[in-house]
Design a protein around this motif. Structure first.
Motif, mmCIF file in Angstrom:
data_model
loop_
_atom_site.group_PDB
_atom_site.id
_atom_site.type_symbol
_atom_site.label_atom_id
_atom_site.label_comp_id
_atom_site.label_asym_id
_atom_site.label_seq_id
_atom_site.Cartn_x
_atom_site.Cartn_y
_atom_site.Cartn_z
ATOM 1 N N LEU A 33 0.931 -1.109 0.096
ATOM 2 C CA LEU A 33 -0.051 -0.066 -0.051
ATOM 3 C C LEU A 33 0.826 1.147 -0.094
ATOM 4 O O LEU A 33 1.782 1.533 0.995
ATOM 5 C CB LEU A 33 -0.931 0.163 1.234
ATOM 6 N N ASP A 34 0.525 2.024 -1.013
ATOM 7 C CA ASP A 34 1.254 3.211 -1.124
ATOM 8 C C ASP A 34 0.302 4.454 -0.860
ATOM 9 O O ASP A 34 -0.819 4.755 -1.492
ATOM 10 C CB ASP A 34 1.723 3.668 -2.423
ATOM 11 N N MET A 35 0.451 4.919 0.469
ATOM 12 C CA MET A 35 -0.502 6.193 0.834
ATOM 13 C C MET A 35 0.175 7.379 0.519
ATOM 14 O O MET A 35 1.109 7.840 1.353
ATOM 15 C CB MET A 35 -0.606 6.092 2.189
ATOM 16 N N GLY A 36 -0.513 8.097 -0.275
ATOM 17 C CA GLY A 36 0.025 9.339 -0.964
ATOM 18 C C GLY A 36 0.782 9.281 -2.262
ATOM 19 O O GLY A 36 2.200 8.878 -2.318
ATOM 20 N N LEU A 37 0.097 9.212 -3.374
ATOM 21 C CA LEU A 37 0.966 8.956 -4.589
ATOM 22 C C LEU A 37 1.958 10.059 -5.095
ATOM 23 O O LEU A 37 2.884 9.688 -5.400
ATOM 24 C CB LEU A 37 -0.073 8.470 -5.788
ATOM 25 N N GLY A 38 1.262 11.445 -4.833
ATOM 26 C CA GLY A 38 2.280 12.483 -5.460
ATOM 27 C C GLY A 38 2.424 12.472 -6.830
ATOM 28 O O GLY A 38 1.409 12.152 -7.603
ATOM 29 N N ASN A 39 3.857 12.789 -7.216
ATOM 30 C CA ASN A 39 4.248 12.470 -8.545
ATOM 31 C C ASN A 39 4.497 11.092 -9.096
ATOM 32 O O ASN A 39 4.850 10.911 -10.217
ATOM 33 C CB ASN A 39 5.422 13.350 -8.912
ATOM 34 N N GLY A 40 4.424 9.858 -8.277
ATOM 35 C CA GLY A 40 4.688 8.441 -8.342
ATOM 36 C C GLY A 40 6.206 8.022 -8.304
ATOM 37 O O GLY A 40 6.067 6.703 -8.506
ATOM 38 N N ARG A 41 6.875 8.830 -7.739
ATOM 39 C CA ARG A 41 8.224 8.236 -7.572
ATOM 40 C C ARG A 41 8.227 6.952 -6.736
ATOM 41 O O ARG A 41 9.016 5.974 -7.180
ATOM 42 C CB ARG A 41 9.157 9.211 -7.146
ATOM 43 N N THR A 42 7.577 6.786 -5.613
ATOM 44 C CA THR A 42 7.581 5.783 -4.657
ATOM 45 C C THR A 42 6.882 4.761 -5.154
ATOM 46 O O THR A 42 7.304 3.671 -5.251
ATOM 47 C CB THR A 42 7.175 6.340 -3.299
ATOM 48 N N TYR A 43 5.713 5.045 -5.751
ATOM 49 C CA TYR A 43 5.043 4.031 -6.430
ATOM 50 C C TYR A 43 5.961 3.287 -7.474
ATOM 51 O O TYR A 43 6.013 2.032 -7.699
ATOM 52 C CB TYR A 43 3.568 4.482 -7.180
ATOM 53 N N ASP A 44 6.537 3.964 -8.396
ATOM 54 C CA ASP A 44 7.461 3.315 -9.463
ATOM 55 C C ASP A 44 8.464 2.625 -8.953
ATOM 56 O O ASP A 44 8.742 1.539 -9.329
ATOM 57 C CB ASP A 44 8.065 4.591 -10.157
ATOM 58 N N ILE A 55 -0.261 -3.710 -5.594
ATOM 59 C CA ILE A 55 0.169 -2.428 -5.096
ATOM 60 C C ILE A 55 -0.963 -1.665 -5.063
ATOM 61 O O ILE A 55 -1.406 -1.075 -6.001
ATOM 62 C CB ILE A 55 1.452 -1.742 -5.680
ATOM 63 N N TRP A 56 -1.453 -1.219 -4.039
ATOM 64 C CA TRP A 56 -2.940 -0.396 -3.729
ATOM 65 C C TRP A 56 -2.170 1.088 -3.433
ATOM 66 O O TRP A 56 -1.019 1.395 -2.846
ATOM 67 C CB TRP A 56 -3.509 -0.793 -2.487
ATOM 68 N N VAL A 57 -3.006 1.837 -4.028
ATOM 69 C CA VAL A 57 -2.418 3.355 -4.100
ATOM 70 C C VAL A 57 -3.516 4.281 -3.566
ATOM 71 O O VAL A 57 -4.553 4.101 -3.967
ATOM 72 C CB VAL A 57 -2.068 3.897 -5.411
ATOM 73 N N ILE A 58 -3.398 5.229 -2.407
ATOM 74 C CA ILE A 58 -4.466 5.859 -1.965
ATOM 75 C C ILE A 58 -3.994 7.223 -2.250
ATOM 76 O O ILE A 58 -2.592 7.798 -1.636
ATOM 77 C CB ILE A 58 -4.818 5.794 -0.714
ATOM 78 N N ASP A 59 -4.896 8.204 -2.804
ATOM 79 C CA ASP A 59 -4.501 9.659 -2.766
ATOM 80 C C ASP A 59 -5.966 10.394 -3.319
ATOM 81 O O ASP A 59 -6.608 9.759 -3.629
ATOM 82 C CB ASP A 59 -3.493 9.920 -3.782
ATOM 83 N N ARG A 60 -5.846 11.802 -2.840
ATOM 84 C CA ARG A 60 -6.906 12.560 -3.151
ATOM 85 C C ARG A 60 -7.194 12.821 -4.388
ATOM 86 O O ARG A 60 -8.344 12.898 -4.990
ATOM 87 C CB ARG A 60 -6.726 13.797 -2.225
ATOM 88 N N VAL A 61 -6.132 12.867 -5.258
ATOM 89 C CA VAL A 61 -6.285 13.221 -6.533
ATOM 90 C C VAL A 61 -5.058 12.532 -7.485
ATOM 91 O O VAL A 61 -3.919 11.993 -6.992
ATOM 92 C CB VAL A 61 -5.920 14.766 -7.070
ATOM 93 N N LEU A 62 -5.467 12.319 -8.726
ATOM 94 C CA LEU A 62 -4.464 11.637 -9.565
ATOM 95 C C LEU A 62 -3.618 12.502 -10.217
ATOM 96 O O LEU A 62 -4.083 13.280 -11.400
ATOM 97 C CB LEU A 62 -5.105 10.491 -10.417
#
Length: 160
Positions: A33-44, A55-62
């Motif tokens: 689980l990635d809480m806070g996608l932002g610009n996606g560096r961590t998710y990547d 990998i689940w991702v939570i964020d207010r906006v994409l």
């Protein structure tokens, strides 16, 4: 220390902490689980080091870089609490979570992390690891990998 040096230390600590956490959960079942996608560096990075896990991702906006958009079925858009409640209702078990929510105001960020800690605990697999930029409560604190200055990143284990 310059802001550039501080940013480099933070990003290095984040990468090293995630790599360490990935090793810790090698024999543990569960998703990421990635809480806070932002610009996606961590998710990547997570999808590179944990390619076999969902990998689940939570964020207010994409709003991430186009190369880092998670699959629609794995992106939970909205406020954190209801998205965590949704994962809990579906009996999802998270082996590794990365917490990176924030408003940029330390007191507000710390309060939000404390308030969300019980919801995060509900989705964690027993023994799961949490890598966090904010202090969390209700988890076993871990030292994490060598070389990361205290307080730069925090590491926790979910208790049974």
């Amino acid at each position: 220390m310059s802001r550039l040096d501080s940013m480099l230390r933070r990003l290095t600590a984040q990468r090293d902490g995630l790599n360490w956490a990935a090793e810790q959960i090698a024999k543990l079942d569960g998703d990421v689980l990635d809480m806070g996608l932002g610009n996606g560096r961590t998710y990547d990075h997570l999808r590179e080091i944990l390619a076999s896990r969902r990998i689940w991702v939570i964020d207010r906006v994409l709003q991430c870089h186009p190369s880092c958009v998670p699959p629609e079925k794995d992106f939970l858009q909205g406020e954190a609490r209801p998205m965590l409640e949704l994962l809990a209702a579906e009996n999802r078990r998270i082996a590794l979570a990365h917490y990176d929510f924030g408003f940029g105001v330390k007191e507000k960020d710390v309060a939000e992390a404390a308030a969300l800690s019980p919801e995060i605990a509900r989705v964690m697999a027993p023994g799961g690891i949490i890598v966090s930029g904010q202090p969390l409560s209700g988890f076993q604190e871990l030292d994490g990998p060598a070389g990361i200055p205290p307080g730069r990143y925090m590491f926790y284990r979910a208790v049974d």
